[in-house]
Structure formats: C-alpha cells, structure tokens
Scaffold this motif. Structure first.
Motif, short mmCIF file in Angstrom:
data_model
loop_
_atom_site.label_atom_id
_atom_site.label_comp_id
_atom_site.label_asym_id
_atom_site.label_seq_id
_atom_site.Cartn_x
_atom_site.Cartn_y
_atom_site.Cartn_z
N PRO A 163 0.83 -1.21 0.00
CA PRO A 163 0.00 0.00 0.00
C PRO A 163 0.87 1.26 0.00
N ILE A 164 0.39 2.28 -0.70
CA ILE A 164 1.11 3.56 -0.75
C ILE A 164 0.71 4.43 0.44
N TRP A 165 -0.56 4.42 0.80
CA TRP A 165 -1.08 5.25 1.88
C TRP A 165 -1.45 4.38 3.07
N GLY A 166 -1.45 4.97 4.25
CA GLY A 166 -1.93 4.27 5.43
C GLY A 166 -0.83 3.89 6.39
N PHE A 167 -1.16 2.97 7.27
CA PHE A 167 -0.25 2.55 8.32
C PHE A 167 0.70 1.47 7.81
N THR A 168 1.70 1.90 7.09
CA THR A 168 2.70 0.96 6.60
C THR A 168 3.83 0.87 7.61
N ASP A 169 4.64 -0.16 7.50
CA ASP A 169 5.78 -0.31 8.41
C ASP A 169 6.73 0.87 8.27
N PHE A 170 6.97 1.32 7.04
CA PHE A 170 7.87 2.46 6.83
C PHE A 170 7.33 3.72 7.49
N ALA A 171 6.04 3.98 7.32
CA ALA A 171 5.44 5.19 7.89
C ALA A 171 5.52 5.17 9.41
N GLU A 172 5.27 4.04 10.01
CA GLU A 172 5.32 3.93 11.47
C GLU A 172 6.74 4.11 11.98
N THR A 173 7.70 3.50 11.31
CA THR A 173 9.10 3.62 11.71
C THR A 173 9.59 5.05 11.54
N PHE A 174 9.29 5.66 10.41
CA PHE A 174 9.73 7.02 10.12
C PHE A 174 9.11 8.01 11.11
N GLY A 175 7.82 7.87 11.36
CA GLY A 175 7.15 8.75 12.32
C GLY A 175 7.70 8.60 13.73
N GLY A 176 7.99 7.37 14.12
CA GLY A 176 8.57 7.13 15.44
C GLY A 176 9.95 7.75 15.58
N ARG A 177 10.74 7.65 14.52
CA ARG A 177 12.09 8.25 14.57
C ARG A 177 12.01 9.76 14.62
N LEU A 178 11.09 10.36 13.88
CA LEU A 178 10.92 11.80 13.94
C LEU A 178 10.48 12.24 15.34
N ALA A 179 9.60 11.49 15.96
CA ALA A 179 9.15 11.82 17.31
C ALA A 179 10.29 11.72 18.31
N MET A 180 11.13 10.69 18.17
CA MET A 180 12.29 10.55 19.07
C MET A 180 13.26 11.70 18.89
N MET A 181 13.49 12.11 17.65
CA MET A 181 14.39 13.24 17.40
C MET A 181 13.82 14.53 17.98
N GLY A 182 12.53 14.74 17.83
CA GLY A 182 11.89 15.93 18.37
C GLY A 182 11.97 15.97 19.88
#
Length: 50
Positions: free
Chosen positions: A6-25
């Motif tokens: 899937p291109i949109w939605g809760f993909t593994d990449f999106a979850e990992t990327f969002g989590g890393r951005l949150a940790m950096m923030g």
C-alpha cells in the motif's frame, strides 16, 4: 494496484519514520531545555513575545 504494497496508510515504513521523527523531536526539546534553562512552554512564550 496491489494490496500487498500500500502507498497510503499505516505501513511499516510510515510507522518507523514517524517514530524516529518523534524521538528526534523529543531529544531536541530536551537539549534546548538544558541549554536555555527554560521549558518547552517557556521557549514558545519567549518566541511569541519577540
């Protein structure tokens, strides 16, 4: 379009990327708090009162 990649939605990449951005923030918020001596709310208030 395939349902396996899937291109949109809760993909593994999106979850990992969002989590890393949150940790950096969170880390950057802690670093700026240590460097300035003000909390997050105090920093935002200082920016708004320029």
């Amino acid at each position: 379009m395939s349902t396996q990649n899937p291109i949109w939605g809760f993909t593994d990449f999106a979850e990992t990327f969002g989590g890393r951005l949150a940790m950096m923030g969170f880390f950057l918020a802690l670093v700026t708090e240590v460097l300035t001596g003000q909390g997050i709310v105090g920093q935002i208030a200082a920016l708004l009162n320029f």
